[in-house]
Write a protein that holds these residues in place. Structure first.
Motif, mmCIF file in Angstrom:
data_model
loop_
_atom_site.group_PDB
_atom_site.id
_atom_site.type_symbol
_atom_site.label_atom_id
_atom_site.label_comp_id
_atom_site.label_asym_id
_atom_site.label_seq_id
_atom_site.Cartn_x
_atom_site.Cartn_y
_atom_site.Cartn_z
ATOM 1 N N TYR A 40 0.858 -1.195 0.000
ATOM 2 C CA TYR A 40 0.000 0.000 0.000
ATOM 3 C C TYR A 40 0.888 1.237 0.000
ATOM 4 O O TYR A 40 1.943 1.239 0.641
ATOM 5 N N SER A 41 0.460 2.264 -0.716
ATOM 6 C CA SER A 41 1.227 3.510 -0.642
ATOM 7 C C SER A 41 0.292 4.705 -0.712
ATOM 8 O O SER A 41 -0.845 4.604 -1.189
ATOM 9 N N VAL A 42 0.794 5.818 -0.218
ATOM 10 C CA VAL A 42 0.035 7.060 -0.316
ATOM 11 C C VAL A 42 0.959 8.150 -0.863
ATOM 12 O O VAL A 42 2.129 8.247 -0.474
ATOM 13 N N SER A 43 0.434 8.904 -1.806
ATOM 14 C CA SER A 43 1.172 10.027 -2.399
ATOM 15 C C SER A 43 0.356 11.291 -2.145
ATOM 16 O O SER A 43 -0.863 11.306 -2.359
ATOM 17 N N ILE A 44 1.038 12.340 -1.698
ATOM 18 C CA ILE A 44 0.352 13.602 -1.388
ATOM 19 C C ILE A 44 0.845 14.670 -2.362
ATOM 20 O O ILE A 44 2.058 14.854 -2.526
ATOM 21 N N TYR A 45 -0.107 15.360 -2.977
ATOM 22 C CA TYR A 45 0.225 16.350 -4.011
ATOM 23 C C TYR A 45 -0.233 17.747 -3.614
ATOM 24 O O TYR A 45 -1.280 17.910 -2.975
ATOM 25 N N ASP A 46 0.576 18.714 -4.050
ATOM 26 C CA ASP A 46 0.154 20.111 -4.028
ATOM 27 C C ASP A 46 -0.363 20.335 -5.448
ATOM 28 O O ASP A 46 0.439 20.451 -6.375
ATOM 29 N N TYR A 53 5.155 11.203 0.464
ATOM 30 C CA TYR A 53 4.916 9.812 0.081
ATOM 31 C C TYR A 53 5.247 8.912 1.272
ATOM 32 O O TYR A 53 6.094 9.242 2.103
ATOM 33 N N GLY A 54 4.590 7.776 1.315
ATOM 34 C CA GLY A 54 4.967 6.729 2.268
ATOM 35 C C GLY A 54 4.391 5.419 1.793
ATOM 36 O O GLY A 54 3.399 5.395 1.053
ATOM 37 N N ARG A 55 5.007 4.308 2.192
ATOM 38 C CA ARG A 55 4.460 3.030 1.732
ATOM 39 C C ARG A 55 4.555 1.963 2.805
ATOM 40 O O ARG A 55 5.313 2.098 3.782
ATOM 41 N N ILE A 56 3.753 0.929 2.613
ATOM 42 C CA ILE A 56 3.785 -0.241 3.488
ATOM 43 C C ILE A 56 4.165 -1.443 2.643
ATOM 44 O O ILE A 56 3.579 -1.669 1.575
ATOM 45 N N ILE A 57 5.145 -2.183 3.117
ATOM 46 C CA ILE A 57 5.482 -3.452 2.471
ATOM 47 C C ILE A 57 5.191 -4.564 3.481
ATOM 48 O O ILE A 57 4.929 -4.281 4.647
ATOM 49 N N GLY A 58 5.217 -5.791 3.016
ATOM 50 C CA GLY A 58 4.996 -6.875 3.969
ATOM 51 C C GLY A 58 4.098 -7.957 3.407
ATOM 52 O O GLY A 58 3.811 -7.977 2.208
ATOM 53 N N PRO A 73 11.633 18.772 1.074
ATOM 54 C CA PRO A 73 12.079 19.738 2.088
ATOM 55 C C PRO A 73 11.247 21.020 2.159
ATOM 56 O O PRO A 73 10.924 21.486 3.251
ATOM 57 N N GLU A 74 10.860 21.595 1.020
ATOM 58 C CA GLU A 74 10.105 22.873 1.090
ATOM 59 C C GLU A 74 8.706 22.697 1.681
ATOM 60 O O GLU A 74 8.058 23.687 2.017
ATOM 61 N N TYR A 75 8.241 21.458 1.811
ATOM 62 C CA TYR A 75 6.919 21.226 2.400
ATOM 63 C C TYR A 75 7.009 20.642 3.814
ATOM 64 O O TYR A 75 5.991 20.364 4.439
ATOM 65 N N GLN A 76 8.231 20.445 4.300
ATOM 66 C CA GLN A 76 8.371 19.852 5.638
ATOM 67 C C GLN A 76 7.881 20.818 6.710
ATOM 68 O O GLN A 76 7.909 22.034 6.524
ATOM 69 N N GLY A 77 7.441 20.255 7.825
ATOM 70 C CA GLY A 77 6.968 21.073 8.946
ATOM 71 C C GLY A 77 5.562 21.602 8.735
ATOM 72 O O GLY A 77 5.104 22.477 9.464
ATOM 73 N N LYS A 78 4.857 21.055 7.729
ATOM 74 C CA LYS A 78 3.490 21.534 7.447
ATOM 75 C C LYS A 78 2.476 20.412 7.594
ATOM 76 O O LYS A 78 1.417 20.431 6.979
ATOM 77 N N LYS A 79 2.867 19.409 8.357
ATOM 78 C CA LYS A 79 1.969 18.277 8.670
ATOM 79 C C LYS A 79 1.700 17.356 7.479
ATOM 80 O O LYS A 79 0.730 16.585 7.508
ATOM 81 N N ILE A 80 2.507 17.439 6.455
ATOM 82 C CA ILE A 80 2.326 16.508 5.330
ATOM 83 C C ILE A 80 2.770 15.108 5.766
ATOM 84 O O ILE A 80 2.107 14.109 5.457
ATOM 85 N N GLY A 81 3.867 15.051 6.534
ATOM 86 C CA GLY A 81 4.320 13.760 7.068
ATOM 87 C C GLY A 81 3.248 13.135 7.951
ATOM 88 O O GLY A 81 3.023 11.923 7.919
ATOM 89 N N THR A 82 2.576 13.973 8.715
ATOM 90 C CA THR A 82 1.482 13.490 9.570
ATOM 91 C C THR A 82 0.358 12.902 8.713
ATOM 92 O O THR A 82 -0.180 11.831 9.026
ATOM 93 N N LEU A 83 0.046 13.596 7.637
ATOM 94 C CA LEU A 83 -0.998 13.111 6.731
ATOM 95 C C LEU A 83 -0.598 11.744 6.145
ATOM 96 O O LEU A 83 -1.409 10.808 6.096
#
Ligand SMILES: CC(C)(COP(=O)(O)OP(=O)(O)OC[C@H]1O[C@@H](n2cnc3c(N)ncnc32)[C@H](O)[C@@H]1OP(=O)(O)O)[C@@H](O)C(=O)NCCC(=O)NCCS
Length: 140
Positions: A40-46, A53-58, A73-83
């Protein structure tokens, strides 16, 4: 506008992020195979631009492994990682309905532990487990 897309297997976007966060760039064929074999993976776009982006393997039922959580980097600290993490954990919760004992691992990069602790991850040592090990490719 923020767009969230699941299971996108875009080699160019993946390599762009991978490079942007300082991990270098993978060979395209290797990335393609890795993405093809992703559970499974998720991609976040502006709008149309990839931000995160993040993914699950297994094995999709007993062992899941969160991998490649990256925010440009220019989007870090804006809760995108949290999303990204929240979407990955939604998927984990789906699997949990089938197997409440599913084990979810991740290998946090140095000094990223605090980020993952916010989502309920603990160090293996605090779960009375060993450190976790990685094969030293030079010793093979
Ligand atoms: C780590 C990363 C995914 C975090 O994404 P982000 O969008 O910048 O994080 P968020 O804005 O969602 O931050 C959520 C919380 O985590 C904290 N956090 C973010 N990065 C952190 C870090 N490197 N160390 C400690 N805490 C961190 C934030 O302060 C924030 O805390 P708060 O909820 O108390 O305000 C991102 O910085 C990144 O891609 N880094 C480079 C690649 C990387 O190291 N990925 C992790 C691999 S293990």
């Amino acid at each position: 506008m923020i767009n969230i897309k699941e299971n996108i297997k875009n080699v160019e976007e993946f390599n762009l992020l991978y490079d942007a966060v300082g991990w270098g760039a993978y060979d395209e064929k290797i990335t393609q195979k890795a993405l093809d074999n992703t559970f499974y993976s998720v991609s976040i776009y502006d709008d149309e631009k990839i931000m995160g982006y993040g993914r699950i393997i297994g094995d999709a039922i007993c062992f899941l492994y969160i991998q490649d959580v990256m925010v440009k980097p220019e989007y870090q600290g804006k809760k995108i990682g949290t999303l990204v993490m929240n979407k990955l954990l939604e998927k984990v919760n789906e699997v949990k309905k089938e197997n409440p004992d599913v084990r979810v691992y991740l290998g946090a990069s140095k000094n990223r532990e605090k980020f993952y602790e916010k989502f309920g991850f603990i160090k293996r040592i605090d779960a009375n487990l060993g450190y976790g090990m990685i094969l030293d490719n030079k010793k093979m």
